[in-house]
Design a protein around this motif. Structure first.
Motif, PDB file in Angstrom:
ATOM      1  N   ALA A 274       0.830  -1.202   0.000  1.00 54.05           N
ATOM      2  CA  ALA A 274       0.000   0.000   0.000  1.00 54.05           C
ATOM      3  C   ALA A 274       0.867   1.255   0.000  1.00 54.05           C
ATOM      4  N   GLN A 275       1.804   1.316   0.906  1.00 52.65           N
ATOM      5  CA  GLN A 275       2.633   2.514   1.048  1.00 52.65           C
ATOM      6  C   GLN A 275       3.483   2.761  -0.194  1.00 52.65           C
ATOM      7  N   SER A 276       3.933   1.703  -0.842  1.00 56.17           N
ATOM      8  CA  SER A 276       4.765   1.870  -2.039  1.00 56.17           C
ATOM      9  C   SER A 276       3.985   2.449  -3.214  1.00 56.17           C
ATOM     10  N   GLN A 277       2.641   2.328  -3.148  1.00 56.50           N
ATOM     11  CA  GLN A 277       1.788   2.808  -4.237  1.00 56.50           C
ATOM     12  C   GLN A 277       1.031   4.079  -3.865  1.00 56.50           C
ATOM     13  N   GLY A 278       1.388   4.704  -2.738  1.00 61.18           N
ATOM     14  CA  GLY A 278       0.750   5.955  -2.342  1.00 61.18           C
ATOM     15  C   GLY A 278      -0.574   5.785  -1.626  1.00 61.18           C
ATOM     16  N   TYR A 279      -0.929   4.553  -1.284  1.00 62.29           N
ATOM     17  CA  TYR A 279      -2.128   4.303  -0.481  1.00 62.29           C
ATOM     18  C   TYR A 279      -1.745   4.451   0.988  1.00 62.29           C
ATOM     19  N   ILE A 280      -2.628   5.042   1.792  1.00 64.32           N
ATOM     20  CA  ILE A 280      -2.345   5.022   3.220  1.00 64.32           C
ATOM     21  C   ILE A 280      -2.854   3.715   3.805  1.00 64.32           C
ATOM     22  N   ALA A 281      -2.174   3.253   4.840  1.00 61.57           N
ATOM     23  CA  ALA A 281      -2.575   2.042   5.552  1.00 61.57           C
ATOM     24  C   ALA A 281      -3.037   2.449   6.942  1.00 61.57           C
ATOM     25  N   ILE A 282      -4.203   1.977   7.341  1.00 59.57           N
ATOM     26  CA  ILE A 282      -4.773   2.309   8.645  1.00 59.57           C
ATOM     27  C   ILE A 282      -4.810   1.033   9.471  1.00 59.57           C
ATOM     28  N   MET A 283      -3.997   0.971  10.525  1.00 65.27           N
ATOM     29  CA  MET A 283      -3.998  -0.206  11.391  1.00 65.27           C
ATOM     30  C   MET A 283      -5.319  -0.251  12.148  1.00 65.27           C
ATOM     31  N   SER A 284      -5.923  -1.433  12.261  1.00 67.75           N
ATOM     32  CA  SER A 284      -7.273  -1.498  12.818  1.00 67.75           C
ATOM     33  C   SER A 284      -7.477  -2.664  13.765  1.00 67.75           C
ATOM     34  N   HIS A 285      -8.328  -2.402  14.736  1.00 71.66           N
ATOM     35  CA  HIS A 285      -8.867  -3.418  15.636  1.00 71.66           C
ATOM     36  C   HIS A 285      -9.921  -4.252  14.910  1.00 71.66           C
ATOM     37  N   ARG A 286     -10.518  -5.189  15.654  1.00 69.03           N
ATOM     38  CA  ARG A 286     -11.734  -5.876  15.231  1.00 69.03           C
ATOM     39  C   ARG A 286     -12.772  -5.679  16.328  1.00 69.03           C
ATOM     40  N   SER A 287     -14.007  -6.022  16.050  1.00 72.46           N
ATOM     41  CA  SER A 287     -15.067  -5.806  17.045  1.00 72.46           C
ATOM     42  C   SER A 287     -14.856  -6.652  18.306  1.00 72.46           C
ATOM     43  N   GLY A 288     -14.446  -7.894  18.151  1.00 73.25           N
ATOM     44  CA  GLY A 288     -14.256  -8.763  19.307  1.00 73.25           C
ATOM     45  C   GLY A 288     -12.860  -8.610  19.880  1.00 73.25           C
ATOM     46  N   GLU A 289     -12.593  -7.475  20.526  1.00 72.88           N
ATOM     47  CA  GLU A 289     -11.245  -7.155  20.980  1.00 72.88           C
ATOM     48  C   GLU A 289     -10.957  -7.610  22.404  1.00 72.88           C
ATOM     49  N   THR A 290      -9.673  -7.698  22.712  1.00 74.96           N
ATOM     50  CA  THR A 290      -9.181  -7.912  24.072  1.00 74.96           C
ATOM     51  C   THR A 290      -8.279  -6.729  24.414  1.00 74.96           C
ATOM     52  N   GLU A 291      -7.597  -6.803  25.551  1.00 77.73           N
ATOM     53  CA  GLU A 291      -6.680  -5.723  25.925  1.00 77.73           C
ATOM     54  C   GLU A 291      -5.287  -5.896  25.314  1.00 77.73           C
ATOM     55  N   ASP A 292      -5.141  -6.819  24.384  1.00 80.34           N
ATOM     56  CA  ASP A 292      -3.876  -6.959  23.668  1.00 80.34           C
ATOM     57  C   ASP A 292      -3.577  -5.663  22.910  1.00 80.34           C
ATOM     58  N   THR A 293      -2.328  -5.222  22.944  1.00 81.53           N
ATOM     59  CA  THR A 293      -1.968  -3.925  22.355  1.00 81.53           C
ATOM     60  C   THR A 293      -1.077  -4.053  21.124  1.00 81.53           C
ATOM     61  N   THR A 294      -1.002  -5.233  20.530  1.00 77.39           N
ATOM     62  CA  THR A 294      -0.081  -5.462  19.411  1.00 77.39           C
ATOM     63  C   THR A 294      -0.295  -4.477  18.272  1.00 77.39           C
ATOM     64  N   ILE A 295      -1.558  -4.142  17.973  1.00 76.00           N
ATOM     65  CA  ILE A 295      -1.779  -3.257  16.814  1.00 76.00           C
ATOM     66  C   ILE A 295      -1.208  -1.863  17.039  1.00 76.00           C
ATOM     67  N   ALA A 296      -1.108  -1.420  18.295  1.00 79.45           N
ATOM     68  CA  ALA A 296      -0.477  -0.124  18.562  1.00 79.45           C
ATOM     69  C   ALA A 296       1.003  -0.188  18.201  1.00 79.45           C
ATOM     70  N   ASP A 297       1.668  -1.267  18.579  1.00 83.46           N
ATOM     71  CA  ASP A 297       3.083  -1.446  18.232  1.00 83.46           C
ATOM     72  C   ASP A 297       3.274  -1.550  16.725  1.00 83.46           C
ATOM     73  N   LEU A 298       2.384  -2.295  16.061  1.00 85.92           N
ATOM     74  CA  LEU A 298       2.495  -2.441  14.612  1.00 85.92           C
ATOM     75  C   LEU A 298       2.281  -1.109  13.892  1.00 85.92           C
ATOM     76  N   ALA A 299       1.342  -0.315  14.372  1.00 82.85           N
ATOM     77  CA  ALA A 299       1.073   0.985  13.741  1.00 82.85           C
ATOM     78  C   ALA A 299       2.317   1.863  13.759  1.00 82.85           C
ATOM     79  N   VAL A 300       3.037   1.848  14.887  1.00 76.26           N
ATOM     80  CA  VAL A 300       4.255   2.648  14.997  1.00 76.26           C
ATOM     81  C   VAL A 300       5.378   2.013  14.185  1.00 76.26           C
ATOM     82  N   ALA A 301       5.562   0.706  14.346  1.00 73.23           N
ATOM     83  CA  ALA A 301       6.666   0.027  13.667  1.00 73.23           C
ATOM     84  C   ALA A 301       6.570   0.131  12.150  1.00 73.23           C
TER      85      ALA A 301
END
Length: 259
Positions: A199-226
């Motif tokens: 996505a990024q190589s083609q000028g598309y933005i990527a939006i890191m996202s949760h799902r509806s059935g979430e837990t307190e896992d925070t992996t997507i926050a780390d992935l968004a930054v990384a």
């Protein structure tokens, strides 16, 4: 509730830090709750922490959000933008290019639906619209991207399902200009990274996202930054499975700014 659009979101585009942006959003969220209570509207929340009152339509929802932004002391269009998650695949009719809003029981074709989004983009400070058309309405996606792609972000969630093959088709056919990234939708971290990089190589933005059935896992926050997505979608500042991600972003920001 009785609103066909699935989600209404705010983006604190004028904030200078993650911590400030999260605080701004919490303030607007609190002001919105007060406005709903004042109008004797429900303040019960949905799966992802957003309010779910019965309203006259999408425009009333947008007007309430605009009023909440102003009441919190911020400027719509400057400090905050608004995004929609339509989930139009839920409106799929009995033939291609045919839609029916299930709650309003209103039927329309692809071109009429595109006109509806054009009107909303004209009248409100819209940053993005997620899934404005059905996941298999590729011709419609071409049209809406040609019409609105230079004004807003058109986000493919159901359209792309974090799948590089579908994303490549969208890129080749000039459909959408952003992708929602759900790691547990595609199934592995490596495939998640591949989708973001493509996505990024083609000028598309990527939006890191949760799902509806979430837990307190925070992996997507780390992935968004990384992965430097710049955007994350993880629900309202309400309940631990949502706030956990925001708290992790604040911790990361604090670590990165320690001198």
């Amino acid at each position: 509730n009785n609103i066909d659009v699935q989600e209404f979101m705010i983006l604190p585009v004028g904030a200078q830090s993650v911590k400030e942006g999260i605080r701004w959003c919490a303030e607007v969220y609190t002001c919105l709750k007060k406005l709903l209570k004042k109008d004797n509207l429900s303040v019960a929340v949905g799966d992802e922490g957003g309010f779910a009152p019965n309203l006259s339509g999408e425009e009333e929802a947008l007007d309430l959000i605009m009023a909440a932004i102003i009441d919190a002391g911020y400027r719509p269009g400057k400090d905050f933008m608004i995004s929609l998650d339509v989930a139009a695949s839920e409106w799929k009719g009995d033939r291609k290019g045919h839609y029916r809003m299930p709650k309003k029981n209103v039927e329309m074709g692809t071109d009429q639906l595109i006109s509806l989004w054009e009107d909303i983009v004209t009248n409100y400070p819209i940053f993005s619209i997620e899934d404005p058309l059905d996941e298999e309405d590729w011709e419609g996606w071409k049209k809406i991207t040609a019409a609105l792609g230079d004004k807003i972000r058109l986000v493919g969630d159901d359209l792309f399902v974090t799948n590089v093959a579908r994303l490549k088709k969208g890129i080749d056919e000039k459909c959408a200009n952003a992708i929602l990234i759900k790691p547990n939708q595609i199934g592995s971290v490596m495939e998640t990274i591949e989708a973001v990089r493509m996505a990024q190589s083609q000028g598309y933005i990527a939006i890191m996202s949760h799902r509806s059935g979430e837990t307190e896992d925070t992996t997507i926050a780390d992935l968004a930054v990384a992965l430097n997505t710049g955007y994350i979608k993880t629900g309202a500042p309400c309940r631990g499975e949502r706030t956990a991600k925001y708290n992790q972003l604040i911790r990361i920001e604090e670590m990165l700014t320690i001198k």
